[in-house]
Design a protein around this motif. Structure first.
Motif, mmCIF file in Angstrom:
data_model
loop_
_atom_site.group_PDB
_atom_site.id
_atom_site.type_symbol
_atom_site.label_atom_id
_atom_site.label_comp_id
_atom_site.label_asym_id
_atom_site.label_seq_id
_atom_site.Cartn_x
_atom_site.Cartn_y
_atom_site.Cartn_z
ATOM 1 N N ALA A 1 -17.491 2.835 -9.647
ATOM 2 C CA ALA A 1 -16.708 1.892 -10.445
ATOM 3 C C ALA A 1 -15.263 2.349 -10.304
ATOM 4 O O ALA A 1 -14.943 3.499 -10.571
ATOM 5 N N VAL A 2 -14.384 1.455 -9.856
ATOM 6 C CA VAL A 2 -13.020 1.834 -9.509
ATOM 7 C C VAL A 2 -12.049 1.355 -10.585
ATOM 8 O O VAL A 2 -12.108 0.208 -11.038
ATOM 9 N N ILE A 3 -11.149 2.270 -10.995
ATOM 10 C CA ILE A 3 -10.071 1.893 -11.918
ATOM 11 C C ILE A 3 -8.761 2.458 -11.380
ATOM 12 O O ILE A 3 -8.762 3.426 -10.625
ATOM 13 N N ASN A 4 -7.648 1.859 -11.783
ATOM 14 C CA ASN A 4 -6.336 2.350 -11.396
ATOM 15 C C ASN A 4 -5.709 3.114 -12.550
ATOM 16 O O ASN A 4 -6.046 2.901 -13.720
ATOM 17 N N VAL A 5 -4.768 3.997 -12.220
ATOM 18 C CA VAL A 5 -4.101 4.842 -13.203
ATOM 19 C C VAL A 5 -3.409 4.000 -14.277
ATOM 20 O O VAL A 5 -3.442 4.344 -15.462
ATOM 21 N N GLU A 6 -2.821 2.863 -13.896
ATOM 22 C CA GLU A 6 -2.080 2.042 -14.852
ATOM 23 C C GLU A 6 -2.973 1.462 -15.951
ATOM 24 O O GLU A 6 -2.491 1.160 -17.049
ATOM 25 N N GLU A 7 -4.278 1.347 -15.692
ATOM 26 C CA GLU A 7 -5.198 0.800 -16.682
ATOM 27 C C GLU A 7 -5.479 1.778 -17.826
ATOM 28 O O GLU A 7 -6.038 1.404 -18.856
ATOM 29 N N LEU A 8 -5.088 3.051 -17.651
ATOM 30 C CA LEU A 8 -5.351 4.075 -18.662
ATOM 31 C C LEU A 8 -4.264 4.108 -19.734
ATOM 32 O O LEU A 8 -4.369 4.873 -20.695
ATOM 33 N N ASN A 9 -3.206 3.300 -19.583
ATOM 34 C CA ASN A 9 -2.114 3.288 -20.558
ATOM 35 C C ASN A 9 -2.522 2.666 -21.902
ATOM 36 O O ASN A 9 -1.756 2.729 -22.860
ATOM 37 N N VAL A 10 -3.713 2.065 -21.972
ATOM 38 C CA VAL A 10 -4.162 1.451 -23.233
ATOM 39 C C VAL A 10 -4.597 2.510 -24.258
ATOM 40 O O VAL A 10 -4.649 2.222 -25.453
ATOM 41 N N PHE A 11 -4.886 3.726 -23.795
ATOM 42 C CA PHE A 11 -5.358 4.780 -24.690
ATOM 43 C C PHE A 11 -4.172 5.516 -25.328
ATOM 44 O O PHE A 11 -3.078 5.555 -24.781
ATOM 45 N N GLU A 12 -4.424 6.122 -26.507
ATOM 46 C CA GLU A 12 -3.388 6.892 -27.224
ATOM 47 C C GLU A 12 -3.187 8.248 -26.552
ATOM 48 O O GLU A 12 -4.060 8.740 -25.838
ATOM 49 N N ASP A 13 -2.028 8.871 -26.797
ATOM 50 C CA ASP A 13 -1.751 10.214 -26.264
ATOM 51 C C ASP A 13 -2.798 11.207 -26.748
ATOM 52 O O ASP A 13 -3.225 11.171 -27.898
ATOM 53 N N GLY A 14 -3.202 12.105 -25.853
ATOM 54 C CA GLY A 14 -4.142 13.171 -26.196
ATOM 55 C C GLY A 14 -5.607 12.756 -26.161
ATOM 56 O O GLY A 14 -6.484 13.558 -26.470
ATOM 57 N N THR A 15 -5.908 11.538 -25.780
ATOM 58 C CA THR A 15 -7.298 11.058 -25.725
ATOM 59 C C THR A 15 -8.013 11.660 -24.517
ATOM 60 O O THR A 15 -7.434 11.825 -23.446
ATOM 61 N N VAL A 16 -9.299 11.995 -24.716
ATOM 62 C CA VAL A 16 -10.141 12.421 -23.599
ATOM 63 C C VAL A 16 -10.828 11.163 -23.072
ATOM 64 O O VAL A 16 -11.696 10.589 -23.727
ATOM 65 N N VAL A 17 -10.414 10.737 -21.882
ATOM 66 C CA VAL A 17 -10.928 9.493 -21.300
ATOM 67 C C VAL A 17 -12.155 9.817 -20.457
ATOM 68 O O VAL A 17 -12.047 10.437 -19.401
ATOM 69 N N SER A 18 -13.324 9.389 -20.910
ATOM 70 C CA SER A 18 -14.580 9.626 -20.188
ATOM 71 C C SER A 18 -15.127 8.284 -19.701
ATOM 72 O O SER A 18 -14.702 7.224 -20.172
ATOM 73 N N PRO A 19 -16.085 8.308 -18.778
ATOM 74 C CA PRO A 19 -16.691 7.053 -18.323
ATOM 75 C C PRO A 19 -17.301 6.232 -19.464
ATOM 76 O O PRO A 19 -17.210 5.003 -19.463
ATOM 77 N N ALA A 20 -17.876 6.905 -20.452
ATOM 78 C CA ALA A 20 -18.466 6.199 -21.592
ATOM 79 C C ALA A 20 -17.385 5.473 -22.395
ATOM 80 O O ALA A 20 -17.570 4.331 -22.827
ATOM 81 N N LEU A 21 -16.224 6.126 -22.570
ATOM 82 C CA LEU A 21 -15.117 5.516 -23.298
ATOM 83 C C LEU A 21 -14.531 4.332 -22.529
ATOM 84 O O LEU A 21 -14.171 3.319 -23.120
ATOM 85 N N LEU A 22 -14.488 4.449 -21.203
ATOM 86 C CA LEU A 22 -13.991 3.356 -20.362
ATOM 87 C C LEU A 22 -14.885 2.125 -20.475
ATOM 88 O O LEU A 22 -14.410 0.998 -20.538
ATOM 89 N N LYS A 23 -16.199 2.371 -20.517
ATOM 90 C CA LYS A 23 -17.143 1.261 -20.639
ATOM 91 C C LYS A 23 -17.034 0.624 -22.023
ATOM 92 O O LYS A 23 -17.068 -0.593 -22.169
ATOM 93 N N GLU A 24 -16.877 1.463 -23.035
ATOM 94 C CA GLU A 24 -16.750 0.979 -24.405
ATOM 95 C C GLU A 24 -15.482 0.128 -24.568
ATOM 96 O O GLU A 24 -15.487 -0.875 -25.286
#
Length: 147
Positions: free
Chosen positions: A76-99
């Motif tokens: 499953a492919v994502i780009n770096v720019e798509e991660l800007n929706v999360f708050e600072d200091g968040t641990v971004v895991s595959p489960a969180l991305l799906k959620e």
């Protein structure tokens, strides 16, 4: 010899075959297609590999070799720019991305690509990272963890 003296060779050009023009041309009435049948009809004819219902050659010969399509790994492919929706200091895991709805299926893992710019400080967990993604993650002060 000059350019205006050039001529085509004898027999190099022939008159266009004008079919269906009376009996003098030899191609009148049925226009050289014979009488009736599939090949006489407009749009008629058969596929070049069709063998009249006989089992075709491409099905008669044995198949050899290994095809990896069933076993290849799909990410499953994502780009770096798509991660800007999360708050600072968040641990971004595959489960969180799906959620969050960024990826639909996890498939065989998540791969992060380097399109866009990362403006948050995150800890990103994924199965694979492209080199450009790693550069942009380090540039923003984030961390990349291979799981």
């Amino acid at each position: 010899m000059k350019l205006h003296e050039l001529e085509r060779n004898i027999g190099a050009t022939q008159a266009k075959k004008r079919v269906g023009r009376g009996s003098g041309s030899g191609l009148g009435k049925t226009s050289g297609r014979g009488q009736k049948g599939q090949k006489a009809r407009s749009g008629g004819g058969v596929n070049p590999v069709f063998e009249g219902g006989q089992l075709p050659l491409y099905r008669r010969i044995p198949k050899r070799g290994f095809k990896n399509a069933m076993f290849k790994t799909r990410y499953a492919v994502i780009n770096v720019e798509e991660l800007n929706v999360f708050e600072d200091g968040t641990v971004v895991s595959p489960a969180l991305l799906k959620e969050a709805g960024i990826i639909k299926n996890q498939l065989d893992g998540v791969k992060v690509l380097g399109n866009g710019k990362l403006e948050k400080k995150l800890t990103i967990q994924a199965n694979k990272f492209s080199t450009s993604a790693l550069d942009k993650i380090k540039e923003s002060g984030s961390k990349a963890e291979v799981i």
